[in-house]
Write a protein that holds these residues in place. Structure first.
Motif, PDB file in Angstrom:
ATOM      1  N   GLU A 209      24.348  43.578  37.175  1.00  0.00           N
ATOM      2  CA  GLU A 209      24.690  44.150  35.882  1.00  0.00           C
ATOM      3  C   GLU A 209      24.728  43.053  34.824  1.00  0.00           C
ATOM      4  O   GLU A 209      24.979  41.899  35.112  1.00  0.00           O
ATOM      5  CB  GLU A 209      26.078  44.802  35.936  1.00  0.00           C
ATOM      6  CG  GLU A 209      26.233  45.901  36.953  1.00  0.00           C
ATOM      7  CD  GLU A 209      27.670  46.409  36.965  1.00  0.00           C
ATOM      8  OE1 GLU A 209      28.064  47.042  35.970  1.00  0.00           O
ATOM      9  OE2 GLU A 209      28.379  46.144  37.941  1.00  0.00           O
ATOM     10  N   LYS A 210      24.510  43.472  33.590  1.00  0.00           N
ATOM     11  CA  LYS A 210      24.716  42.563  32.475  1.00  0.00           C
ATOM     12  C   LYS A 210      26.100  42.844  31.910  1.00  0.00           C
ATOM     13  O   LYS A 210      26.294  43.809  31.182  1.00  0.00           O
ATOM     14  CB  LYS A 210      23.628  42.769  31.407  1.00  0.00           C
ATOM     15  CG  LYS A 210      22.288  42.175  31.755  1.00  0.00           C
ATOM     16  CD  LYS A 210      21.357  42.208  30.555  1.00  0.00           C
ATOM     17  CE  LYS A 210      20.046  41.490  30.868  1.00  0.00           C
ATOM     18  NZ  LYS A 210      19.129  41.496  29.702  1.00  0.00           N
ATOM     19  N   PHE A 211      27.053  42.030  32.288  1.00  0.00           N
ATOM     20  CA  PHE A 211      28.394  42.215  31.749  1.00  0.00           C
ATOM     21  C   PHE A 211      28.940  40.881  31.263  1.00  0.00           C
ATOM     22  O   PHE A 211      28.463  39.817  31.648  1.00  0.00           O
ATOM     23  CB  PHE A 211      29.333  42.878  32.754  1.00  0.00           C
ATOM     24  CG  PHE A 211      29.523  42.122  34.047  1.00  0.00           C
ATOM     25  CD1 PHE A 211      30.405  41.046  34.114  1.00  0.00           C
ATOM     26  CD2 PHE A 211      28.861  42.498  35.209  1.00  0.00           C
ATOM     27  CE1 PHE A 211      30.609  40.358  35.290  1.00  0.00           C
ATOM     28  CE2 PHE A 211      29.058  41.819  36.401  1.00  0.00           C
ATOM     29  CZ  PHE A 211      29.934  40.740  36.431  1.00  0.00           C
ATOM     30  N   VAL A 212      29.924  40.978  30.388  1.00  0.00           N
ATOM     31  CA  VAL A 212      30.534  39.778  29.822  1.00  0.00           C
ATOM     32  C   VAL A 212      32.047  39.901  29.898  1.00  0.00           C
ATOM     33  O   VAL A 212      32.601  41.000  29.965  1.00  0.00           O
ATOM     34  CB  VAL A 212      30.107  39.562  28.347  1.00  0.00           C
ATOM     35  CG1 VAL A 212      28.635  39.238  28.253  1.00  0.00           C
ATOM     36  CG2 VAL A 212      30.438  40.774  27.486  1.00  0.00           C
ATOM     37  N   GLN A 213      32.710  38.754  29.878  1.00  0.00           N
ATOM     38  CA  GLN A 213      34.163  38.716  29.910  1.00  0.00           C
ATOM     39  C   GLN A 213      34.664  38.066  28.626  1.00  0.00           C
ATOM     40  O   GLN A 213      34.135  37.054  28.179  1.00  0.00           O
ATOM     41  CB  GLN A 213      34.644  37.926  31.133  1.00  0.00           C
ATOM     42  CG  GLN A 213      36.153  37.985  31.339  1.00  0.00           C
ATOM     43  CD  GLN A 213      36.571  37.400  32.674  1.00  0.00           C
ATOM     44  OE1 GLN A 213      36.085  36.355  33.074  1.00  0.00           O
ATOM     45  NE2 GLN A 213      37.456  38.078  33.370  1.00  0.00           N
ATOM     46  N   ARG A 214      35.696  38.686  28.047  1.00  0.00           N
ATOM     47  CA  ARG A 214      36.291  38.166  26.828  1.00  0.00           C
ATOM     48  C   ARG A 214      37.814  38.110  26.967  1.00  0.00           C
ATOM     49  O   ARG A 214      38.401  38.878  27.729  1.00  0.00           O
ATOM     50  CB  ARG A 214      35.917  39.034  25.623  1.00  0.00           C
ATOM     51  CG  ARG A 214      34.434  39.036  25.279  1.00  0.00           C
ATOM     52  CD  ARG A 214      34.007  37.738  24.634  1.00  0.00           C
ATOM     53  NE  ARG A 214      32.597  37.773  24.222  1.00  0.00           N
ATOM     54  CZ  ARG A 214      31.584  37.340  24.963  1.00  0.00           C
ATOM     55  NH1 ARG A 214      31.818  36.835  26.178  1.00  0.00           N
ATOM     56  NH2 ARG A 214      30.344  37.397  24.518  1.00  0.00           N
ATOM     57  N   ARG A 215      38.405  37.233  26.199  1.00  0.00           N
ATOM     58  CA  ARG A 215      39.853  36.981  26.264  1.00  0.00           C
ATOM     59  C   ARG A 215      40.535  37.522  25.007  1.00  0.00           C
ATOM     60  O   ARG A 215      40.096  37.276  23.885  1.00  0.00           O
ATOM     61  CB  ARG A 215      40.076  35.469  26.401  1.00  0.00           C
ATOM     62  CG  ARG A 215      41.495  34.989  26.318  1.00  0.00           C
ATOM     63  CD  ARG A 215      41.546  33.483  26.578  1.00  0.00           C
ATOM     64  NE  ARG A 215      42.858  32.923  26.258  1.00  0.00           N
ATOM     65  CZ  ARG A 215      43.168  32.353  25.117  1.00  0.00           C
ATOM     66  NH1 ARG A 215      42.249  32.237  24.151  1.00  0.00           N
ATOM     67  NH2 ARG A 215      44.375  31.883  24.894  1.00  0.00           N
ATOM     68  N   PHE A 216      41.637  38.261  25.215  1.00  0.00           N
ATOM     69  CA  PHE A 216      42.446  38.795  24.125  1.00  0.00           C
ATOM     70  C   PHE A 216      43.904  38.484  24.424  1.00  0.00           C
ATOM     71  O   PHE A 216      44.357  38.661  25.570  1.00  0.00           O
ATOM     72  CB  PHE A 216      42.251  40.314  23.995  1.00  0.00           C
ATOM     73  CG  PHE A 216      40.833  40.721  23.740  1.00  0.00           C
ATOM     74  CD1 PHE A 216      40.347  40.878  22.446  1.00  0.00           C
ATOM     75  CD2 PHE A 216      39.948  40.934  24.796  1.00  0.00           C
ATOM     76  CE1 PHE A 216      39.028  41.243  22.209  1.00  0.00           C
ATOM     77  CE2 PHE A 216      38.633  41.297  24.574  1.00  0.00           C
ATOM     78  CZ  PHE A 216      38.164  41.449  23.274  1.00  0.00           C
ATOM     79  N   VAL A 217      44.646  38.044  23.415  1.00  0.00           N
ATOM     80  CA  VAL A 217      46.042  37.662  23.625  1.00  0.00           C
ATOM     81  C   VAL A 217      46.957  38.543  22.781  1.00  0.00           C
ATOM     82  O   VAL A 217      46.713  38.747  21.586  1.00  0.00           O
ATOM     83  CB  VAL A 217      46.265  36.169  23.303  1.00  0.00           C
ATOM     84  CG1 VAL A 217      47.739  35.807  23.472  1.00  0.00           C
ATOM     85  CG2 VAL A 217      45.404  35.292  24.218  1.00  0.00           C
ATOM     86  N   PHE A 218      48.001  39.050  23.427  1.00  0.00           N
ATOM     87  CA  PHE A 218      49.015  39.881  22.780  1.00  0.00           C
ATOM     88  C   PHE A 218      50.289  39.048  22.658  1.00  0.00           C
ATOM     89  O   PHE A 218      50.876  38.652  23.678  1.00  0.00           O
ATOM     90  CB  PHE A 218      49.293  41.131  23.610  1.00  0.00           C
ATOM     91  CG  PHE A 218      48.117  42.065  23.731  1.00  0.00           C
ATOM     92  CD1 PHE A 218      48.042  43.220  22.970  1.00  0.00           C
ATOM     93  CD2 PHE A 218      47.078  41.793  24.626  1.00  0.00           C
ATOM     94  CE1 PHE A 218      46.963  44.090  23.078  1.00  0.00           C
ATOM     95  CE2 PHE A 218      45.995  42.650  24.746  1.00  0.00           C
ATOM     96  CZ  PHE A 218      45.938  43.799  23.970  1.00  0.00           C
ATOM     97  N   SER A 219      50.718  38.775  21.437  1.00  0.00           N
ATOM     98  CA  SER A 219      51.952  38.011  21.231  1.00  0.00           C
ATOM     99  C   SER A 219      53.158  38.877  21.564  1.00  0.00           C
ATOM    100  O   SER A 219      53.064  40.116  21.648  1.00  0.00           O
ATOM    101  CB  SER A 219      52.042  37.536  19.782  1.00  0.00           C
ATOM    102  OG  SER A 219      52.199  38.649  18.917  1.00  0.00           O
ATOM    103  N   LEU A 412      33.344  43.886  30.534  1.00  0.00           N
ATOM    104  CA  LEU A 412      32.648  45.132  30.236  1.00  0.00           C
ATOM    105  C   LEU A 412      31.143  44.896  30.181  1.00  0.00           C
ATOM    106  O   LEU A 412      30.677  43.749  30.074  1.00  0.00           O
ATOM    107  CB  LEU A 412      33.099  45.695  28.882  1.00  0.00           C
ATOM    108  CG  LEU A 412      34.540  46.201  28.729  1.00  0.00           C
ATOM    109  CD1 LEU A 412      34.795  46.578  27.278  1.00  0.00           C
ATOM    110  CD2 LEU A 412      34.810  47.381  29.650  1.00  0.00           C
ATOM    111  N   ASP A 413      30.422  45.985  30.219  1.00  0.00           N
ATOM    112  CA  ASP A 413      28.997  45.973  29.928  1.00  0.00           C
ATOM    113  C   ASP A 413      28.764  45.245  28.599  1.00  0.00           C
ATOM    114  O   ASP A 413      29.558  45.353  27.671  1.00  0.00           O
ATOM    115  CB  ASP A 413      28.539  47.439  29.855  1.00  0.00           C
ATOM    116  CG  ASP A 413      27.188  47.620  29.209  1.00  0.00           C
ATOM    117  OD1 ASP A 413      27.148  47.741  27.967  1.00  0.00           O
ATOM    118  OD2 ASP A 413      26.189  47.656  29.935  1.00  0.00           O
ATOM    119  N   GLU A 414      27.676  44.489  28.531  1.00  0.00           N
ATOM    120  CA  GLU A 414      27.405  43.650  27.370  1.00  0.00           C
ATOM    121  C   GLU A 414      27.412  44.442  26.056  1.00  0.00           C
ATOM    122  O   GLU A 414      28.025  44.037  25.060  1.00  0.00           O
ATOM    123  CB  GLU A 414      26.039  42.972  27.558  1.00  0.00           C
ATOM    124  CG  GLU A 414      25.801  41.763  26.690  1.00  0.00           C
ATOM    125  CD  GLU A 414      24.538  41.015  27.113  1.00  0.00           C
ATOM    126  OE1 GLU A 414      24.525  39.786  26.997  1.00  0.00           O
ATOM    127  OE2 GLU A 414      23.564  41.674  27.561  1.00  0.00           O
TER     128      GLU A 414
END
Length: 448
Positions: A209-219, A412-414
């Motif tokens: 699959e073409k998927f990517v990982q991203r980082r999100f921060v919740f204060s 998720l999927d790209e």
């Protein structure tokens, strides 16, 4: 965009300090280990410089790995089949490397795409020479004297709690402790493997699959806002309050499904798998030092869009958890345990075969696992992260270094990720990929 050049300095096997006794040469895994995928999980620690003596630190790590392997002796062996480890003392595999940037440069703009420079399993030569090692370590120096300790461990013998127990023991031995945490290697004595699974391959096929990982921060403040948004309805139904993880996960799932709808043009039914730690939920409970896969997924469903209203999601999450704790957790004990588990797996498989349109998401949470306390003798880490390079539609949650926020790694999927990271509801609460230093504990010396 940061550019990194990495160089491997040396590679070597590390044997246990004490040979495994002959009567322990074969280790039978539990049924839950047997059905776990034979992939490697990773854990990555980044430490600021306290002194520049990288090679002294490397020798301490190698020596302590050797001692640790004698306590976790199956990790020095090799998988024979889906339920058996040959404890042959072939050992772990250790890699020394260096990169051409400062640690502060990397942590100010953490790019998950650059993690290949630190993981042992992304180097083809290492994987070939390691000859099926179940425990691999890559120790990397930055130009400033900071270091990264990144290790990969077979999922066949370790969930998150087991990973933590291993690194607790290893780090305390590296500091010179004479009283390390002792693992409970329970294996088949918890739940015997099943004969029909012995032919299972010791490899796993990952979809291309073409998927990517991203980082999100919740204060902490944004999590409080999110919890306040759902607390009234939650309290009315359950007479309690939603957790940080429930609130954040509900938002992530809702936004991911909205993204899927954007892409596909219509809403589709969806389910969320959450991994639950069984140890404390069993009767009698198992200690947290029990090594193996003592996790089980619980499922929350949304058949219509209204089911994904945030208050509805957090209420259903808690109801499903309560139901599991009250009625299902003990199916893992007693004479009928294996049959009950096999029945549950079969039932789940039949459900998804009959509901192929169901969009599945998976979550694991490392929150409250005290990973930021791990000290190998040169202080506590600035950043701890586990990256996912294998499976899409996942949410991995962990505490921030300040302990009061949550870091979410979303895969998720790209195409869907391009839409997800622009979702206004998500961005109201989450900060996309901030500097690691922005979430350091004010009482902690975040040395650059």
């Amino acid at each position: 965009m940061i550019e990194i050049k990495s160089e491997i300095v040396c590679r070597q096997s590390i044997k246990p300090s004490v040979p495994t006794p002959s009567h322990l040469k074969t280790f039978k895994l539990s049924l839950l280990d047997q059905i776990s995928p034979p992939i490697h999980s990773n854990m990555n620690f980044f430490y600021p410089s306290d002194n520049p003596d990288f090679f002294h630190k490397s020798k301490l790590l190698q020596h302590s790995i050797s001692t640790t392997l004698s306590l976790f002796y199956p990790l020095a062996g090799r998988l024979r089949d889906a339920a058996t480890i040959d404890c042959n003392d072939e050992g772990a595999f250790f890699v020394e490397a260096k990169v051409n940037i400062q640690l502060s440069h990397f942590l100010s703009q953490p790019d998950l795409n650059l993690m290949d420079h630190f993981l042992p399993t992304t180097d083809p030569t290492t994987m070939e020479l390691s000859n099926g090692a179940m425990f691999l370590v890559r120790f990397t120096s930055f130009t400033c004297g900071g270091v990264a300790i990144c290790f990969s461990l077979t999922h066949k013998l370790a969930d998150v709690s087991a990973l933590h127990t291993l690194v607790q023991t290893w780090s305390s031995l590296c500091r010179g402790s004479s009283n390390p945490v002792t693992p409970l290697l329970i294996g088949e004595n918890f739940l015997a493997p099943r004969d029909e699974f012995y032919a299972m391959s010791a490899t796993v096929n990952i979809a291309d699959e073409k998927f990517v990982q991203r980082r999100f921060v919740f204060s902490a403040s944004k999590i409080s806002e999110l919890k306040a948004k759902v607390s009234h309805e939650f309290h009315e139904v359950l007479q309690s309050h939603p957790s940080r993880v429930e609130a954040v996960l509900a938002l992530l799932w809702k936004c991911a499904v909205a993204t899927k709808k954007q892409k596909m043009g219509s809403f589709g039914p969806t389910t969320l798998f959450q991994a639950v730690n069984l140890r404390k939920r069993l009767s009698p409970p198992l200690p947290e030092t029990a090594i193996g896969n003592f996790i089980w997924p619980i499922m929350v469903f949304a058949y219509e869009e209204k089911d994904l209203e945030l208050h509805e999601v957090v209420i259903q999450m808690r109801k499903c958890l309560n139901e599991f704790n009250n009625t299902k957790a003990n199916m893992f004990r007693g004479e009928g345990a294996a049959s009950a588990i096999m029945g549950a797996i079969k039932e789940r498989g039949e459900f998804f075969r009959s509901n192929k349109e169901m969009n599945v998401y998976k979550c694991s949470s490392w929150c409250k696992v005290p990973l930021y306390d791990i000290d190998f003798g040169w202080g506590k880490p600035l950043w701890v992260v586990s990256v996912n390079k294998l499976v899409s539609n996942t949410f991995a949650l962990a505490d921030t270094q300040s302990r009061d926020g949550i870091e979410a790694l979303v895969t998720l999927d790209e195409e869907e990720m391009a839409l997800f990271q622009q979702n206004e509801q998500l961005l109201k609460y989450a900060t996309p990929n901030p500097s690691i230093y922005a979430f350091c504990n004010s009482n902690y010396n975040c040395r650059m």
